[in-house]
Scaffold this motif. Structure first.
Motif, PDB file in Angstrom:
ATOM      1  N   ASP A 119      69.132  99.574 -94.847  1.00 35.89           N
ATOM      2  CA  ASP A 119      67.989  99.854 -94.418  1.00 35.89           C
ATOM      3  C   ASP A 119      66.918  98.590 -94.300  1.00 35.89           C
ATOM      4  O   ASP A 119      66.877  97.876 -94.912  1.00 35.89           O
ATOM      5  N   GLY A 120      66.877  98.576 -92.999  1.00 35.63           N
ATOM      6  CA  GLY A 120      66.014  97.314 -92.227  1.00 35.63           C
ATOM      7  C   GLY A 120      64.803  97.466 -92.543  1.00 35.63           C
ATOM      8  O   GLY A 120      64.233  96.491 -92.398  1.00 35.63           O
ATOM      9  N   ALA A 121      64.107  98.413 -93.230  1.00 36.54           N
ATOM     10  CA  ALA A 121      62.734  98.419 -93.831  1.00 36.54           C
ATOM     11  C   ALA A 121      62.666  97.639 -94.902  1.00 36.54           C
ATOM     12  O   ALA A 121      61.412  97.237 -95.389  1.00 36.54           O
ATOM     13  N   ARG A 122      63.728  97.223 -95.693  1.00 32.98           N
ATOM     14  CA  ARG A 122      63.700  96.328 -96.841  1.00 32.98           C
ATOM     15  C   ARG A 122      63.354  95.081 -96.547  1.00 32.98           C
ATOM     16  O   ARG A 122      64.041  94.489 -95.530  1.00 32.98           O
ATOM     17  N   PRO A 123      62.767  94.285 -97.364  1.00 34.18           N
ATOM     18  CA  PRO A 123      62.533  92.692 -96.879  1.00 34.18           C
ATOM     19  C   PRO A 123      63.484  91.953 -97.347  1.00 34.18           C
ATOM     20  O   PRO A 123      64.330  92.195 -98.143  1.00 34.18           O
ATOM     21  N   LEU A 124      63.703  90.681 -96.468  1.00 29.45           N
ATOM     22  CA  LEU A 124      64.784  89.734 -96.826  1.00 29.45           C
ATOM     23  C   LEU A 124      64.271  89.013 -98.079  1.00 29.45           C
ATOM     24  O   LEU A 124      64.987  88.779 -98.905  1.00 29.45           O
ATOM     25  N   VAL A 125      62.726  88.863 -98.207  1.00 28.12           N
ATOM     26  CA  VAL A 125      61.964  88.180 -99.259  1.00 28.12           C
ATOM     27  C   VAL A 125      61.321  89.064 -99.677  1.00 28.12           C
ATOM     28  O   VAL A 125      60.057  89.396 -99.290  1.00 28.12           O
ATOM     29  N   PRO A 126      61.604  89.671-101.107  1.00 27.60           N
ATOM     30  CA  PRO A 126      60.499  90.588-101.775  1.00 27.60           C
ATOM     31  C   PRO A 126      59.417  89.791-102.240  1.00 27.60           C
ATOM     32  O   PRO A 126      59.315  88.649-102.840  1.00 27.60           O
ATOM     33  N   THR A 127      58.187  90.257-102.238  1.00 24.22           N
ATOM     34  CA  THR A 127      57.034  89.892-102.460  1.00 24.22           C
ATOM     35  C   THR A 127      56.993  89.405-103.952  1.00 24.22           C
ATOM     36  O   THR A 127      56.235  88.390-104.394  1.00 24.22           O
ATOM     37  N   THR A 128      57.618  90.077-104.753  1.00 22.34           N
ATOM     38  CA  THR A 128      57.771  90.148-106.198  1.00 22.34           C
ATOM     39  C   THR A 128      58.596  89.011-106.565  1.00 22.34           C
ATOM     40  O   THR A 128      58.507  88.446-107.730  1.00 22.34           O
ATOM     41  N   ALA A 129      59.357  88.441-105.588  1.00 20.53           N
ATOM     42  CA  ALA A 129      60.280  87.272-106.001  1.00 20.53           C
ATOM     43  C   ALA A 129      59.358  85.923-105.549  1.00 20.53           C
ATOM     44  O   ALA A 129      59.946  84.768-105.948  1.00 20.53           O
ATOM     45  N   ILE A 130      58.552  85.857-104.829  1.00 21.50           N
ATOM     46  CA  ILE A 130      57.901  84.649-104.347  1.00 21.50           C
ATOM     47  C   ILE A 130      57.416  83.674-105.416  1.00 21.50           C
ATOM     48  O   ILE A 130      57.886  82.328-105.400  1.00 21.50           O
ATOM     49  N   ALA A 131      56.539  84.159-106.191  1.00 20.18           N
ATOM     50  CA  ALA A 131      56.137  83.070-107.415  1.00 20.18           C
ATOM     51  C   ALA A 131      57.225  82.585-108.302  1.00 20.18           C
ATOM     52  O   ALA A 131      57.070  81.369-108.472  1.00 20.18           O
ATOM     53  N   ALA A 132      58.096  83.450-108.726  1.00 20.58           N
ATOM     54  CA  ALA A 132      58.995  83.032-109.495  1.00 20.58           C
ATOM     55  C   ALA A 132      60.003  82.033-108.718  1.00 20.58           C
ATOM     56  O   ALA A 132      60.425  81.138-109.616  1.00 20.58           O
ATOM     57  N   ALA A 133      60.372  82.200-107.457  1.00 23.96           N
ATOM     58  CA  ALA A 133      61.522  81.435-106.675  1.00 23.96           C
ATOM     59  C   ALA A 133      60.905  80.261-106.110  1.00 23.96           C
ATOM     60  O   ALA A 133      61.694  79.658-105.984  1.00 23.96           O
ATOM     61  N   GLY A 134      59.731  80.363-105.877  1.00 24.37           N
ATOM     62  CA  GLY A 134      59.193  79.033-105.328  1.00 24.37           C
ATOM     63  C   GLY A 134      59.578  79.157-103.799  1.00 24.37           C
ATOM     64  O   GLY A 134      59.984  77.988-103.204  1.00 24.37           O
ATOM     65  N   VAL A 135      59.817  80.308-103.178  1.00 22.57           N
ATOM     66  CA  VAL A 135      60.314  80.148-101.757  1.00 22.57           C
ATOM     67  C   VAL A 135      59.133  79.622-100.758  1.00 22.57           C
ATOM     68  O   VAL A 135      58.022  79.928-100.848  1.00 22.57           O
ATOM     69  N   ARG A 136      59.763  78.585 -99.960  1.00 20.63           N
ATOM     70  CA  ARG A 136      58.921  78.118 -99.037  1.00 20.63           C
ATOM     71  C   ARG A 136      58.476  79.038 -97.978  1.00 20.63           C
ATOM     72  O   ARG A 136      59.166  79.888 -97.375  1.00 20.63           O
TER      73      ARG A 136
END
Length: 333
Positions: free
Chosen positions: A312-329
């Protein structure tokens, strides 16, 4: 399909071996190319301006409607770590004396031209040191991967940059899809086989196979060897199927070896992992492909069309829910 943004495509016949993105969508673009190519000193490999089907359109590949719905229904990964990059096998001049061997072994030359880990480092920098790990060189070996398979489910994105073997080493040998790894010391064959991949325990949103021809076929015999009663002999049934069976929700794979010329692979994969939080995976791939389409040096589909998304290409590589916890740049930082 003119106004369709996301196409879920189930290939059949010859399209099992071709990504739909490289189909010309209009005759006008083809005519313009022919006119330009007929001029003196024209570059016949400059395809800028062709209206490819992949321009402005996201494409997900599925092996069946039921398969697509099942993959879409799976909950997102709960893995704590964002990214694991694996590749750049250690060069081997000879097989270790303890290596498993038979008459259908691949020549040792397959271990003498490892794929550079540069694209893995680009992705590592994107996700940040706290959320990304890299395994390269001698540490990237089949024994270590199988021994540590219980830890692989801790990563949402797995990225392999190594050679994929989907054909047979000789006409009289069976095809045994595998990824090239470094040799380990005891009983290693320097390969991660179809069955070994299938038995891995993953909890990955995406597995990226930046390797040669990873969307190639597996025979029915290989599938049965892994405990699969059906399937075999179609283009998306090799390493891709093994990773889906291991727990990957989507797999990014290639239909042919993408060249390193003009940094084509690095630009494609770099654009993919630079996806914005919440940006669909297929949109990130499309944007990376557009940049190569519009560059005269890489406008030929050979450079940009090989990669497909199974799932399913509609899914994100980086989920918005994971940003704050993961600290993704953020991309570009």
């Amino acid at each position: 399909m003119r106004g369709l943004k996301h196409l879920v495509f189930e290939p059949d016949g010859p399209m099992l071996q071709l990504p739909p993105n490289l189909l010309p969508a209009t005759q006008a673009g083809v005519d313009a190319y022919k006119s330009r190519a007929a001029r003196p000193n024209a570059d016949p490999f400059d395809f800028t301006g062709v209206d490819w089907f992949g321009r402005g359109r996201e494409v997900s590949i599925s092996v069946s409607p039921r398969s697509f719905l099942d993959m879409r229904a799976i909950a997102p990964s709960r893995a704590r770590q964002a990214y694991l990059g694996l590749g750049e096998n250690a060069v081997a001049l000879t097989r270790p004396v303890t290596a498993v061997a038979d008459e259908c072994d691949w020549p040792i030359a397959m271990w003498q031209a490892p794929i550079s880990a540069e694209e893995l480092r680009v992705a590592e920098a994107r996700f940040g040191d706290a959320q990304a790990d890299l395994v390269t060189g001698a540490a990237f070996n089949d024994a270590a991967l199988l021994k540590g398979s219980d830890n692989l489910d801790q990563y949402r994105v797995l990225h392999f940059a190594t050679h994929g073997l989907v054909t047979a080493p000789r006409p009289d040998c069976p095809a045994r899809p595998a990824l090239v790894t470094s040799f380990a010391q005891d009983g290693s064959d320097g390969l991660l086989s179809f069955r070994e991949i299938f038995d891995l325990k993953l909890d990955a949103d995406v597995v990226i196979l930046s390797a040669c021809d990873t969307a190639g076929s597996a025979t029915a015999a290989v599938s049965r060897e892994a405990g699969i009663a059906t399937g075999g002999n179609y283009a998306l049934d090799g390493l891709v199927r093994a990773f889906v069976g291991a727990g990957a929700r989507s797999v990014v794979a290639s239909h042919w070896p993408v060249p390193d010329d003009y940094d084509a692979t690095k630009r494609l994969v770099g654009g993919l992992v630079a996806a914005r939080p919440g940006q669909p995976l297929a949109d990130a791939l499309e944007q990376a492909q557009l940049k190569l389409m519009d560059d005269p040096k890489t406008s030929h589909p050979f450079y940009w069309a090989a990669f497909i998304i199974l799932g399913d290409g509609a899914r994100p590589l980086v989920p918005t829910t994971a940003i704050a916890a993961a600290g993704v740049r953020p991309a570009g930082r």
